[in-house]
Design a protein around this motif. Structure first.
Motif, mmCIF file in Angstrom:
data_model
loop_
_atom_site.group_PDB
_atom_site.id
_atom_site.type_symbol
_atom_site.label_atom_id
_atom_site.label_comp_id
_atom_site.label_asym_id
_atom_site.label_seq_id
_atom_site.Cartn_x
_atom_site.Cartn_y
_atom_site.Cartn_z
ATOM 1 N N TRP A 78 9.259 -5.048 1.256
ATOM 2 C CA TRP A 78 8.193 -4.110 0.883
ATOM 3 C C TRP A 78 8.793 -2.739 0.566
ATOM 4 C CZ3 TRP A 78 6.285 0.004 4.173
ATOM 5 C CH2 TRP A 78 5.187 0.683 3.641
ATOM 6 N N GLN A 84 7.385 0.053 -1.833
ATOM 7 C CA GLN A 84 6.327 0.532 -0.948
ATOM 8 C C GLN A 84 4.960 0.721 -1.606
ATOM 9 O OE1 GLN A 84 7.661 4.054 1.080
ATOM 10 N NE2 GLN A 84 9.654 3.185 1.458
ATOM 11 N N PRO A 85 4.429 -0.275 -2.269
ATOM 12 C CA PRO A 85 3.059 -0.128 -2.778
ATOM 13 C C PRO A 85 2.089 -0.041 -1.596
ATOM 14 C CG PRO A 85 3.785 -2.376 -3.023
ATOM 15 C CD PRO A 85 4.979 -1.588 -2.547
ATOM 16 N N SER A 86 0.913 0.459 -1.840
ATOM 17 C CA SER A 86 -0.075 0.634 -0.771
ATOM 18 C C SER A 86 -0.405 -0.700 -0.105
ATOM 19 C CB SER A 86 -1.359 1.245 -1.326
ATOM 20 O OG SER A 86 -2.329 1.308 -0.315
ATOM 21 N N ILE A 87 -0.489 -0.672 1.205
ATOM 22 C CA ILE A 87 -0.885 -1.870 1.948
ATOM 23 C C ILE A 87 -2.307 -1.712 2.485
ATOM 24 C CG2 ILE A 87 1.449 -2.552 2.580
ATOM 25 C CD1 ILE A 87 0.930 -1.252 5.346
ATOM 26 N N THR A 88 -2.996 -0.630 2.060
ATOM 27 C CA THR A 88 -4.334 -0.346 2.579
ATOM 28 C C THR A 88 -5.427 -0.365 1.524
ATOM 29 O OG1 THR A 88 -4.010 2.025 2.295
ATOM 30 C CG2 THR A 88 -3.381 1.095 4.411
ATOM 31 N N GLU A 89 -5.106 -0.751 0.312
ATOM 32 C CA GLU A 89 -6.109 -0.719 -0.758
ATOM 33 C C GLU A 89 -7.265 -1.673 -0.508
ATOM 34 O OE1 GLU A 89 -4.011 -1.434 -4.370
ATOM 35 O OE2 GLU A 89 -3.107 0.552 -4.394
ATOM 36 N N SER A 90 -6.984 -2.811 0.084
ATOM 37 C CA SER A 90 -7.999 -3.836 0.290
ATOM 38 C C SER A 90 -7.767 -4.511 1.637
ATOM 39 C CB SER A 90 -7.894 -4.870 -0.839
ATOM 40 O OG SER A 90 -8.593 -6.035 -0.520
ATOM 41 N N ILE A 98 2.221 -7.600 2.191
ATOM 42 C CA ILE A 98 1.131 -6.796 2.753
ATOM 43 C C ILE A 98 0.815 -7.263 4.169
ATOM 44 C CG2 ILE A 98 -1.321 -6.228 2.558
ATOM 45 C CD1 ILE A 98 -0.997 -6.339 -0.490
ATOM 46 N N THR A 101 3.781 -6.566 6.586
ATOM 47 C CA THR A 101 3.948 -5.142 6.863
ATOM 48 C C THR A 101 2.852 -4.648 7.800
ATOM 49 O OG1 THR A 101 5.020 -4.837 4.719
ATOM 50 C CG2 THR A 101 4.180 -2.862 5.807
ATOM 51 N N ARG A 102 1.630 -5.074 7.577
ATOM 52 C CA ARG A 102 0.538 -4.701 8.478
ATOM 53 C C ARG A 102 0.800 -5.237 9.891
ATOM 54 N NH1 ARG A 102 -4.721 -6.145 4.750
ATOM 55 N NH2 ARG A 102 -4.591 -4.362 3.340
#
Length: 124
Positions: A78, A84-90, A98, A101-102
């Motif tokens: 990631w 490091q793209p967003s992991i919180t968009e959805s 995703i 990483t979460r």
């Protein structure tokens, strides 16, 4: 007093996180992980501490976090491969990195909460 409030917040948060994981494919792993953290933070909120148990749980959680860090499409990928793209968009984890990483950060948060209780209890 601050420790009591923090433990109540952690207890309720981890309980909600366990609930969010009930329908996941790996609920057999994540529900107990979050429930154990919730129970031990809840008990600490009442002034009862279990330092050895905290160490055992922290050890398990950190070892699993290291595995998630280095696994294919894990946290390392990631950071370096996917930039490091967003992991919180959805709420849906549409890509494997995703989810891992979460999960990695969840394990770090749990470990930090239990470490706080370990150090506040005076350790072993």
């Amino acid at each position: 007093m601050v420790l009591i409030i923090l433990n109540i917040i952690f207890c309720l948060s981890f309980l909600v996180f366990a609930w969010f994981n009930v329908n996941d494919n790996d609920s057999w792993l994540w529900v107990p992980i979050y429930l154990a953290a919730s129970v031990f933070c809840g008990i600490a909120g009442f002034g009862m501490f279990f330092p050895l148990t905290y160490l055992l749980l922290i050890g398990f959680y950190l070892i699993y976090a290291i595995i998630l860090f280095f696994r294919k499409d894990g946290v390392k990928d990631w950071i370096f491969k996917y930039k490091q793209p967003s992991i919180t968009e959805s709420m849906q984890a549409t890509k494997p990195y995703i989810e891992m990483t979460r999960e990695f950060f969840g394990l770090l948060i749990i470990s930090a909460a239990l470490a706080l209780n370990y150090f506040m209890s005076g350790g072993i």
